[in-house]
Design a protein around this motif. Structure first.
Motif, PDB file in Angstrom:
ATOM      1  N   SER A   4      60.749  48.402  45.637  1.00  0.00           N
ATOM      2  CA  SER A   4      59.681  47.501  45.212  1.00  0.00           C
ATOM      3  C   SER A   4      60.189  46.086  44.964  1.00  0.00           C
ATOM      4  CB  SER A   4      59.015  48.041  43.940  1.00  0.00           C
ATOM      5  OG  SER A   4      57.953  47.205  43.523  1.00  0.00           O
ATOM      6  N   ARG A   5      59.690  45.119  45.723  1.00  0.00           N
ATOM      7  CA  ARG A   5      59.934  43.684  45.533  1.00  0.00           C
ATOM      8  C   ARG A   5      61.418  43.318  45.601  1.00  0.00           C
ATOM      9  NH1 ARG A   5      55.962  40.447  42.969  1.00  0.00           N
ATOM     10  NH2 ARG A   5      57.690  39.210  42.140  1.00  0.00           N
ATOM     11  N   HIS A  28      57.597  48.194  49.051  1.00  0.00           N
ATOM     12  CA  HIS A  28      56.376  47.787  48.344  1.00  0.00           C
ATOM     13  C   HIS A  28      56.448  46.312  47.980  1.00  0.00           C
ATOM     14  CE1 HIS A  28      54.496  46.921  44.345  1.00  0.00           C
ATOM     15  NE2 HIS A  28      53.445  47.311  45.021  1.00  0.00           N
ATOM     16  N   ASP A  30      53.866  43.170  46.198  1.00  0.00           N
ATOM     17  CA  ASP A  30      52.587  42.794  45.604  1.00  0.00           C
ATOM     18  C   ASP A  30      52.421  41.280  45.534  1.00  0.00           C
ATOM     19  OD1 ASP A  30      54.421  42.289  43.638  1.00  0.00           O
ATOM     20  OD2 ASP A  30      53.440  43.470  42.079  1.00  0.00           O
ATOM     21  N   ASP A  31      53.314  40.556  46.213  1.00  0.00           N
ATOM     22  CA  ASP A  31      53.224  39.112  46.420  1.00  0.00           C
ATOM     23  C   ASP A  31      53.875  38.822  47.763  1.00  0.00           C
ATOM     24  OD1 ASP A  31      52.024  37.887  44.070  1.00  0.00           O
ATOM     25  OD2 ASP A  31      53.837  38.444  42.968  1.00  0.00           O
ATOM     26  N   SER A  70      49.999  45.227  48.443  1.00  0.00           N
ATOM     27  CA  SER A  70      49.023  45.434  47.375  1.00  0.00           C
ATOM     28  C   SER A  70      47.608  45.059  47.778  1.00  0.00           C
ATOM     29  CB  SER A  70      49.424  44.636  46.128  1.00  0.00           C
ATOM     30  OG  SER A  70      49.522  43.254  46.446  1.00  0.00           O
ATOM     31  N   THR A  71      47.467  44.151  48.757  1.00  0.00           N
ATOM     32  CA  THR A  71      46.135  43.716  49.179  1.00  0.00           C
ATOM     33  C   THR A  71      46.065  43.575  50.690  1.00  0.00           C
ATOM     34  OG1 THR A  71      46.608  41.335  49.140  1.00  0.00           O
ATOM     35  CG2 THR A  71      45.945  42.357  47.050  1.00  0.00           C
ATOM     36  N   TYR A  93      43.709  48.017  44.310  1.00  0.00           N
ATOM     37  CA  TYR A  93      45.069  48.150  43.814  1.00  0.00           C
ATOM     38  C   TYR A  93      45.062  48.554  42.337  1.00  0.00           C
ATOM     39  CZ  TYR A  93      49.983  46.801  43.185  1.00  0.00           C
ATOM     40  OH  TYR A  93      51.326  46.789  42.916  1.00  0.00           O
ATOM     41  N   CYS A  94      45.866  49.536  41.987  1.00  0.00           N
ATOM     42  CA  CYS A  94      45.999  50.018  40.604  1.00  0.00           C
ATOM     43  C   CYS A  94      44.725  50.665  40.068  1.00  0.00           C
ATOM     44  CB  CYS A  94      46.413  48.888  39.651  1.00  0.00           C
ATOM     45  SG  CYS A  94      48.125  48.400  39.852  1.00  0.00           S
ATOM     46  N   LYS A 187      47.193  37.877  45.895  1.00  0.00           N
ATOM     47  CA  LYS A 187      47.248  38.547  44.601  1.00  0.00           C
ATOM     48  C   LYS A 187      46.337  39.769  44.557  1.00  0.00           C
ATOM     49  CE  LYS A 187      50.054  35.919  42.196  1.00  0.00           C
ATOM     50  NZ  LYS A 187      51.295  36.468  41.609  1.00  0.00           N
ATOM     51  N   ALA A 188      46.731  40.723  43.746  1.00  0.00           N
ATOM     52  CA  ALA A 188      45.913  41.915  43.539  1.00  0.00           C
ATOM     53  C   ALA A 188      44.934  41.670  42.397  1.00  0.00           C
ATOM     54  CB  ALA A 188      46.808  43.109  43.225  1.00  0.00           C
ATOM     55  N   THR A 190      44.639  43.089  39.664  1.00  0.00           N
ATOM     56  CA  THR A 190      45.186  43.844  38.536  1.00  0.00           C
ATOM     57  C   THR A 190      44.585  43.428  37.201  1.00  0.00           C
ATOM     58  OG1 THR A 190      47.250  43.939  39.798  1.00  0.00           O
ATOM     59  CG2 THR A 190      47.326  44.645  37.494  1.00  0.00           C
TER      60      THR A 190
END
Length: 254
Positions: A4-5, A28, A30-31, A70-71, A93-94, A187-188, A190
């Protein structure tokens, strides 16, 4: 295995260990860490724009069996960059964090914002609106949670009415401002998910991040500066409406 990231020095070690074990891994993100603007903070931007880190991040993406974004917008940008590994994005997401708590009314309203220091510019954009509301209503307080710093203007003007804490998440409304730029487009949602789970109605920037998630009645989308003020006042004055928003939001993300 899920990576992740990550784009650190151990990237090649991860790949080698997986190869030796005949094991695949999922990357993974998410940005879009290949394009981090200075707006998130100079030190953070310099960290992720380091050529070595970007090269390792790209290597992990290419060697993974799948990249989980994430998106949908982040997935689109990664494919546009030429990532050859299959890229998959989730719908919400989430989502599915379990049963949320109900909205809790407060006689003295609290406007809240949670986030990291990288979102300082997003928050600063609506600080004048928050200040205006607090000027007109002495009962209203403003609180933050996370590594985000309290805006200096609010600290100076309302030293006794601004706090850096989540206050057990009993907020009258939660804010999710987002600057309109390519990085933020990935962005997600979240903040909306977490506010809703905590029983807090969300006011968010009208953007690709939130437009499809916040259905009518499950939150408020702010299209312009005045929408933030109107949305906050609307929730403060009608907490029954706020409770209905939370209930619908929780059903939507379940």
């Amino acid at each position: 295995m899920i990576v992740s990231r990550f784009g650190g020095q151990g990237a090649t070690g991860i790949i080698k260990a997986c190869q030796e074990r005949n094991q695949s891994f999922i990357m993974h993100l998410d940005d879009n860490l290949f394009s981090v603007p200075e707006a998130v903070g100079q030190s953070k931007s310099e960290k992720y724009q380091n050529p070595g880190r970007r090269s390792r991040l790209r290597l992990l993406c290419e060697r993974a069996s799948k990249v989980y974004a994430s998106t949908a917008e982040l997935a689109r940008q990664l494919v546009e960059m030429g990532i050859s590994t299959p890229v998959k994005a989730g719908r919400i997401y989430c989502a599915g964090l379990g049963e949320g708590v109900p909205f809790r009314e407060r006689a003295e309203p609290i406007i809240g914002y949670m986030g990291t220091s990288g979102h300082a510019a997003d928050l600063e954009a609506i600080v004048p609106t928050i200040r205006s509301i607090m000027n007109h209503n002495p009962a209203v307080s403003f609180e933050t949670f996370g590594s985000i710093k309290m805006p200096r203007l609010l600290q100076k003007v309302f030293p006794d009415r601004v706090l850096d804490k989540f206050a057990d998440m009993v907020w009258t409304c939660g804010l999710a401002p987002l600057e309109d730029n390519k990085f933020n487009a990935c962005k997600a949602n979240t903040k909306y998910i977490e506010y809703s789970q905590a029983g807090i109605p969300c006011i968010a920037s009208a953007s690709a991040v939130y437009n499809d998630t916040i259905i009518e009645g499950a939150g408020i989308l702010a299209h312009a500066v005045d929408d933030w003020r109107e949305g906050i006042i609307k929730i403060i004055k009608n907490q029954k409406l706020a409770a209905d928003m939370v209930e619908l939001a929780q059903k939507n993300i379940a």
